[in-house]
Enzyme design. Structure first.
Site, mmCIF file in Angstrom:
data_model
loop_
_atom_site.group_PDB
_atom_site.id
_atom_site.type_symbol
_atom_site.label_atom_id
_atom_site.label_comp_id
_atom_site.label_asym_id
_atom_site.label_seq_id
_atom_site.Cartn_x
_atom_site.Cartn_y
_atom_site.Cartn_z
ATOM 1 N N ALA A 68 29.517 6.514 17.197
ATOM 2 C CA ALA A 68 28.763 5.368 17.562
ATOM 3 C C ALA A 68 27.723 5.221 16.729
ATOM 4 O O ALA A 68 27.021 6.171 16.272
ATOM 5 C CB ALA A 68 28.756 5.431 19.163
ATOM 6 N N GLY A 113 32.577 8.694 18.866
ATOM 7 C CA GLY A 113 33.690 7.548 18.975
ATOM 8 C C GLY A 113 34.754 7.699 17.960
ATOM 9 O O GLY A 113 35.691 6.998 18.409
ATOM 10 N N GLU A 116 37.323 9.875 19.353
ATOM 11 C CA GLU A 116 37.862 8.953 20.529
ATOM 12 C C GLU A 116 38.948 7.950 20.056
ATOM 13 O O GLU A 116 39.784 7.598 20.816
ATOM 14 C CB GLU A 116 36.735 8.561 21.574
ATOM 15 C CG GLU A 116 36.082 9.502 22.278
ATOM 16 C CD GLU A 116 34.663 9.093 22.937
ATOM 17 O OE1 GLU A 116 34.464 9.269 23.870
ATOM 18 O OE2 GLU A 116 33.878 8.563 22.097
ATOM 19 N N GLU A 136 28.276 14.622 21.492
ATOM 20 C CA GLU A 136 27.362 13.850 22.097
ATOM 21 C C GLU A 136 26.377 14.610 22.945
ATOM 22 O O GLU A 136 25.077 14.401 23.112
ATOM 23 C CB GLU A 136 28.188 13.152 22.999
ATOM 24 C CG GLU A 136 28.948 11.964 22.522
ATOM 25 C CD GLU A 136 30.377 12.309 21.939
ATOM 26 O OE1 GLU A 136 30.882 11.401 21.646
ATOM 27 O OE2 GLU A 136 30.631 13.611 22.029
#
Length: 262
Positions: A68, A113, A116, A136
């Site tokens: 992200a 992300g 993911e 994270e």
């Protein structure tokens, strides 16, 4: 394809649509705009009958999607973070439940992300130079786009806890051993390998592909009895299709089937 995007490019090759996250200067990081555009691009692919398979990748050689966009996140309130998590999860569900096979072509980094997003795809082909991780924890955060849930389902609780708690990157070979990626190939063979897989999927019976995706993804979340009932229903529905008659007929006539998705 049908519209211009600021953070993506799309290209069609026969019945295969390639969606490329095109922010190489940011290692294709997912900001809010990119998440919105990806959601839209996948919805368009879902509704376009000419598209039978989607390949998802990132621009450049360094990254599939490196995570992200951290610069965007630093100012978020908990309420804004909740909305961002929901938007990210909505994208992942759109990919996962597309009803058409989605192949992730992973070169370089698939982190946070990006990992993911790769896990929401149905098949993942990685370059031997690819790297995976859920980092994270190092930011004082937890994965927010489905990482805790899909990683657990793909690799089991032990590996999911290891990757999320320690936040360390793993190489493509380890990712393959864990069941996180479908196949690892040499970097210079990645394009050809994904093209061959996408072509095979594009030639397959679209309604049967959809039935398999639904039975595995939806049925796999149920108790076994419900999942089996789901499978029986999909199996029976396949017998109402022209494709089933074409496939069985071609087998008996020893020719290649031509599936139309009807």
């Amino acid at each position: 394809t049908s519209m211009a995007y600021r953070t993506l490019t799309t290209a069609d090759r026969g019945a295969v649509r390639t969606i490329t996250v095109n922010r190489p200067d940011k290692l294709n990081a997912l900001n809010r705009e990119t998440i919105g555009e990806l959601t839209l691009a996948f919805r368009q692919a879902a509704s376009d009958d000419a598209v039978r398979v989607v390949v998802l990748t990132g621009a450049g050689e360094k990254a599939f999607v490196a995570g992200a966009d951290i610069s965007e996140m630093t100012a978020w309130s908990p309420v804004k973070a909740q909305a961002a998590s929901r938007a990210g999860q909505e994208l992942m569900l759109t990919v996962e439940r597309l009803g058409k096979p989605v192949v992730a072509k992973i070169q370089g980094y698939a982190l946070g992300g990006g990992m993911e997003l790769a896990m929401a795809c149905h098949l993942r082909v990685a370059s031997d130079k690819a790297r995976f991780g859920q980092p994270e924890i190092g930011l004082g955060l937890i994965p927010g786009f489905g990482g805790t849930q899909r990683l657990t389902r793909l690799t089991g609780r032990g590996a999911a806890l290891e990757l999320c708690l320690l936040g360390q990157q793993i190489d493509a070979a380890r990712a393959e051993r864990l069941g996180l990626v479908t196949r690892v190939v040499a970097a210079d063979e990645l394009d050809a390998s994904v093209d061959a897989m996408a072509d095979q999927l594009a030639a397959a019976a679209p309604l049967a592909l959809k039935g398999i995706l639904e039975a595995v993804i939806e049925g796999g979340e149920c108790a076994i009895d419900q999942g089996l009932a789901f499978e029986t229903q999909g199996f029976a529905i396949a017998f109402s299709t022209d494709d089933m008659r074409e496939g069985t007929g071609a087998f008996l006539e020893r020719r290649k089937p031509a599936f139309k998705g009807t």
